[in-house]
Design a protein around this motif. Structure first.
Motif, short mmCIF file in Angstrom:
data_model
loop_
_atom_site.label_atom_id
_atom_site.label_comp_id
_atom_site.label_asym_id
_atom_site.label_seq_id
_atom_site.Cartn_x
_atom_site.Cartn_y
_atom_site.Cartn_z
N ILE A 4 0.63 3.76 8.81
CA ILE A 4 0.60 2.26 8.70
C ILE A 4 1.76 1.94 7.59
CG2 ILE A 4 -0.54 0.26 8.03
CD1 ILE A 4 -2.88 1.47 8.67
N ASP A 5 2.82 1.31 8.21
CA ASP A 5 3.93 0.99 7.45
C ASP A 5 3.58 0.47 6.03
OD1 ASP A 5 5.67 1.94 9.43
OD2 ASP A 5 5.89 -0.15 10.38
N ARG A 6 4.43 0.51 5.02
CA ARG A 6 3.75 0.02 3.85
C ARG A 6 3.64 -1.49 3.61
NH1 ARG A 6 7.69 1.61 -1.36
NH2 ARG A 6 6.58 3.65 -0.69
N TRP A 7 4.55 -2.35 4.57
CA TRP A 7 4.31 -3.69 4.48
C TRP A 7 2.85 -4.11 5.10
CZ3 TRP A 7 3.89 -6.68 8.79
CH2 TRP A 7 4.25 -6.12 10.22
N LYS A 8 2.60 -3.53 6.12
CA LYS A 8 1.14 -3.64 6.84
C LYS A 8 0.23 -3.20 5.83
CE LYS A 8 2.57 -2.83 11.64
NZ LYS A 8 2.69 -1.98 12.81
N ARG A 9 0.14 -2.25 5.04
CA ARG A 9 -0.56 -1.85 3.97
C ARG A 9 -0.83 -2.98 3.11
NH1 ARG A 9 -0.42 4.57 2.52
NH2 ARG A 9 0.01 5.21 4.67
N LEU A 11 -0.05 -6.10 3.47
CA LEU A 11 -0.75 -7.17 4.10
C LEU A 11 -2.22 -7.16 4.32
CD1 LEU A 11 -0.27 -9.90 5.63
CD2 LEU A 11 -0.06 -8.63 7.89
N ILE A 12 -2.68 -5.95 4.83
CA ILE A 12 -4.21 -5.83 4.87
C ILE A 12 -4.86 -5.83 3.46
CG2 ILE A 12 -5.87 -4.00 5.51
CD1 ILE A 12 -3.81 -2.94 7.59
N PHE A 531 -10.66 -7.13 12.77
CA PHE A 531 -9.62 -6.74 11.58
C PHE A 531 -10.24 -5.73 10.63
CE2 PHE A 531 -8.62 -7.68 7.32
CZ PHE A 531 -7.13 -7.34 7.48
N TYR A 535 -8.28 -2.26 11.47
CA TYR A 535 -7.15 -2.10 10.42
C TYR A 535 -7.59 -1.58 9.01
CZ TYR A 535 -4.49 -4.51 14.05
OH TYR A 535 -3.99 -5.01 15.06
N LEU A 539 -6.97 1.85 7.60
CA LEU A 539 -6.23 2.14 6.21
C LEU A 539 -6.81 3.02 5.24
CD1 LEU A 539 -3.70 1.39 4.31
CD2 LEU A 539 -5.07 -0.42 3.69
#
Length: 555
Positions: A4-9, A11-12, A531, A535, A539
């Motif tokens: 999972i990309d850093r920005w997605k992490r 965001l979650i 969600f 997600y 994570l």
């Protein structure tokens, strides 16, 4: 790959933290509610706060979210009313209001039809006798000239008046098409006025909706009793200003056609004979506020709109020295003598009232008069103790359901079950956060929806974990098995939740009351559970893999 990309992490995790922040005020419900009430009161007063209001606002920091999940009638206690709108009264008012115009139209034909005279007739009709019966067609045409087409698709091609003749009597009434339009308009007006009156006293999330053809369902959480609610909305608050013809002590005397006898509020036993058609009505008021008169007694100051001010001014100018009755709900509350022309468009209502009744009268006049009387068919008061019992029972059910689900999932999947359990808890927090932001109302069936969501929230995790087990049995490595498990389970998860989501939407739009409350929490729960299951759980598993770098996985 299982990444999972850093920005997605970010965001979650950010969404979860934000959800926790917006759900947190519900843990301090009374304190935050007191703070919010004080803020609203200060805003309404123009920004000036009393010492008590400042203390109340200090109970909760302004920089923290302060939105709350509104509690429904079954959780908070309050009043339930089912009212029937007496639409027949509107027909009568329409015909009585039409008499001056019809009288003028017939008077213009007096040379042909002779003298005219209004005679007694059933409510909702106008009956006029003419002298020359052989010229009845002229009178019929004059009356029909006052009609207008009905402005609905179902009433297209029809006029709003039905004019008939029998002998020397002309009868005018609303057509069936116009009655249908009038009924719908009356119900809609009643709904809006009831909503305004309830909103004026600051109650939260009332349920005010049409039920059937001529009934209104009213549920107001937090109000003391059904009697208190009836006193607020059951009063027609129909204010009129009528010319006075005379006074007397016999309420059964014949007032004459077009007149009415009404009792005096200030002097029991005294009755006024008034012209039934008012000069000005409360519909032409623009504002009404509680005040005091010249003697320091409670009163209500009011102001007319330009049209009302003009008519009020013209009448008082032409009738100096004559009494003028102020009528509220068929009682003469005052009948002062006109000393001078009143052209400023404002006035004052005073009499036998205390400050509380003056404030209530001002609220009713500001909200407007009901177009017809409400008859209450059903009334219930739900005490706050019963509401608290419901909250306690719902809380217990939620806790037991959550613990049972967590125990089962942990026993079945071990550490991965712990990850799913974290997702379940976060899911409940997100449901409360979304409901707080939306200002949604939580009812007892809504709590049932949350409990159901807790039970079904792990379904997606179960599907994912079982797919991972299949991949591990096929000899796949840990990372590849987990990645394939999430990918292969996605379509089944989406299909299952989409069908449930559609069912929840149908319940929301077609259901009412408890069904709608259940649908709200179920709909929100479906979105948040997807969600958290897909997600957030993913994570957590990735963070565990990055930390432990396992070579084998027993699931």
């Amino acid at each position: 790959m299982l990444q999972i990309d850093r920005w997605k992490r970010i965001l979650i995790i950010g969404l979860c933290v934000l959800g926790l922040a917006y759900a947190m005020p519900n843990l301090f419900y009374k304190r935050v509610e007191t703070h919010n009430d004080a803020v609203i009161a200060v805003e309404r007063s123009g920004g000036a706060a009393t010492a008590e209001q400042e203390a109340a606002m200090a109970l909760w920091p302004n920089w923290l979210p302060s939105s709350l999940v509104n509690l429904g009638l079954d959780l908070r206690g309050g009043a339930h009313l089912l009212a029937e709108v007496q639409v027949d009264q509107v027909y009568k008012a329409r015909m009585d209001g039409m008499w001056p115009d019809l009288r003028q139209a017939l008077s213009d034909k007096r040379a042909t039809i002779g003298s005219i005279r209004r005679v007694s007739s059933p409510d909702g009709t106008l009956a006029i006798e003419i002298e020359n019966a052989d010229q009845m067609q002229v009178a019929v045409e004059a009356a029909r000239s006052l009609s207008v087409p009905v402005t609905t698709l179902t009433g297209a091609g029809q006029d709003d008046l039905t004019v008939t003749a029998s002998g020397n009597t002309l009868t005018v009434q609303l057509s069936d098409a116009e009655k249908a339009v009038t009924d719908d308009r009356t119900i809609q007006q009643s709904l809006e006025i009831v909503r305004r009156r309830v909103d004026e006293v600051g109650t939260r999330e009332p349920t005010i909706m049409r039920q059937g053809q001529d009934r209104i369902l009213i549920q107001v959480p937090g109000i003391g009793s059904a009697a208190e609610l009836k006193a607020l909305i059951g009063t027609t608050a129909k204010l009129t200003f009528n010319p006075v013809i005379g006074t007397g002590t016999n309420p059964n005397a014949n007032p004459g056609i077009g007149n009415v006898i009404l009792p005096s509020q200030e002097q029991p036993g005294l009755f006024y004979t008034l012209e039934e058609t008012p000069v000005v009505t409360g519909e032409e008021l623009t504002n009404a506020v509680p005040s005091t008169d010249q003697n320091g007694q409670p009163s209500v100051d009011f102001r007319f709109n330009p049209s009302g001010a003009r008519k009020f001014g013209e009448y008082t100018t032409a009738n100096i020295g004559q009494p003028f009755a102020i009528v509220l709900d068929n009682e003469v509350i005052s009948a002062p003598v006109i000393r001078q022309a009143i052209t400023a468009g404002s006035g004052q209502i005073s009499g036998s009232m205390d400050f509380e009744s003056a404030n209530r009268l001002a609220v009713l006049l500001r909200a407007g008069a009901l177009p017809a009387e409400l008859t209450f068919l059903e009334e219930r008061t739900i005490g706050p103790e019963l509401g608290q019992d419901s909250i306690d029972a719902g809380r217990l059910a939620s806790v037991v359901a959550t613990i049972a689900v967590i125990c089962y999932i942990v026993a079945s999947y071990g550490l991965f079950g712990v990850f799913a359990s974290i997702a379940v808890v976060v899911n409940v927090i997100l449901i409360l956060a979304v409901m707080s932001i939306m200002g949604a109302t939580l009812t007892l069936p809504g709590i049932a929806g949350i409990v159901l969501t807790v039970g079904t929230a792990v379904d997606a995790n179960v599907i994912i974990y079982e797919r991972i087990r299949e991949e591990l049995r096929a000899g796949k490595r840990v990372v590849r098995a987990i990645d394939n498990g999430f990918k292969e389970a996605m379509s089944a998860i989406i299909d299952a939740n989409v069908t449930t989501f559609i069912a929840a939407l149908v319940m929301f739009f077609l259901g009412s009351g408890p069904v709608k409350g259940f649908a709200v929490t179920l709909t929100i729960g479906i979105v948040t559970s997807v969600f958290t299951a897909i997600y957030l759980t993913r994570l957590l598993i990735i963070l565990w893999i990055d930390l432990r770098k396992p070579k084998e996985l027993v699931l």
